[in-house]
Design a protein around this motif. Sequence first.
Motif, mmCIF file in Angstrom:
data_model
loop_
_atom_site.group_PDB
_atom_site.id
_atom_site.type_symbol
_atom_site.label_atom_id
_atom_site.label_comp_id
_atom_site.label_asym_id
_atom_site.label_seq_id
_atom_site.Cartn_x
_atom_site.Cartn_y
_atom_site.Cartn_z
ATOM 1 N N TRP A 197 -6.655 -20.011 29.120
ATOM 2 C CA TRP A 197 -7.374 -18.750 28.964
ATOM 3 C C TRP A 197 -8.749 -18.970 28.344
ATOM 4 C CZ3 TRP A 197 -9.502 -16.818 24.552
ATOM 5 C CH2 TRP A 197 -9.075 -17.375 23.338
ATOM 6 N N ALA A 253 -14.467 -14.982 21.152
ATOM 7 C CA ALA A 253 -14.312 -14.539 22.541
ATOM 8 C C ALA A 253 -14.644 -13.059 22.683
ATOM 9 C CB ALA A 253 -12.878 -14.812 23.011
ATOM 10 N N TRP A 281 -12.144 -17.902 30.082
ATOM 11 C CA TRP A 281 -12.893 -16.830 29.432
ATOM 12 C C TRP A 281 -14.273 -17.296 28.958
ATOM 13 C CZ3 TRP A 281 -12.792 -11.708 29.021
ATOM 14 C CH2 TRP A 281 -13.582 -11.108 28.034
#
Length: 250
Positions: A129, A224, A133
Amino acid sequence: MKEVRRFFKVQTQTIWAPAVTTLLYLMIFTLALGGGGRIVLGVPFATFVAPGLIAMGMINNSFANSSFGLLVGKIQGTIIDYLMPPISNAELILALVAAAVTRAILVGFAVAGAMLFWPGVDLTVQHPWAVIWFGLMGAILLGLIGVLTSLWAEKFDHNAAITNFVITPMSMLSGTFYVISNLSPTFQTISRFNPIFYVISGFRFGFLGQSDIGTTNEAVLHGAIGLGVLNLVLWIAIYYIFQSGWKLKA
């Protein structure tokens, strides 16, 4: 599709040349700084620096692509080809950024594919991820900055100035080749105001499972989220600039 076809027609220059340049960075810095079995974040230096170089190659080429399209249209007088089609400003921004992200992804795969054969580099993914991302958010961020640059610039010198005096320093001083804990507290604080630092470190976290963003995974998650919010703010700002016609319409 127009933007993708444009850079794909000269793929030797837009995809493969950046991949070779990034590999040269890997070779030079591995030999210069990685000798003697140097360990950084618990892994060999070559493994540490490889993800950062992949991310740096992606974001630099995302900026290069999006900062060129509108600017060359303004200089050559073909900007009307962007403004006349029956598409909204949001769709135009989406298209320009999506093309930049496409180029970034292709460069990323080209660099990663070559690094798989590099001695001492391990590209095992720990957190998929984070790779996806931070890779996408970094490419979108520089794609948006590139669009903003092409709106402001009136000649290629303006574009080159942003590249040389803003983008390149931010990329090179983002922790690609070092961990920021090696810096003085003042420069650590400055580094944390550099969004590219979070792109590089977050992308590296996806491969190594470790990052110098913070001592916990929550710190990476906060980075993030911060990148996502920054991209949204930039998107909205650029949309309103397009709406105003600033430096696009008489």
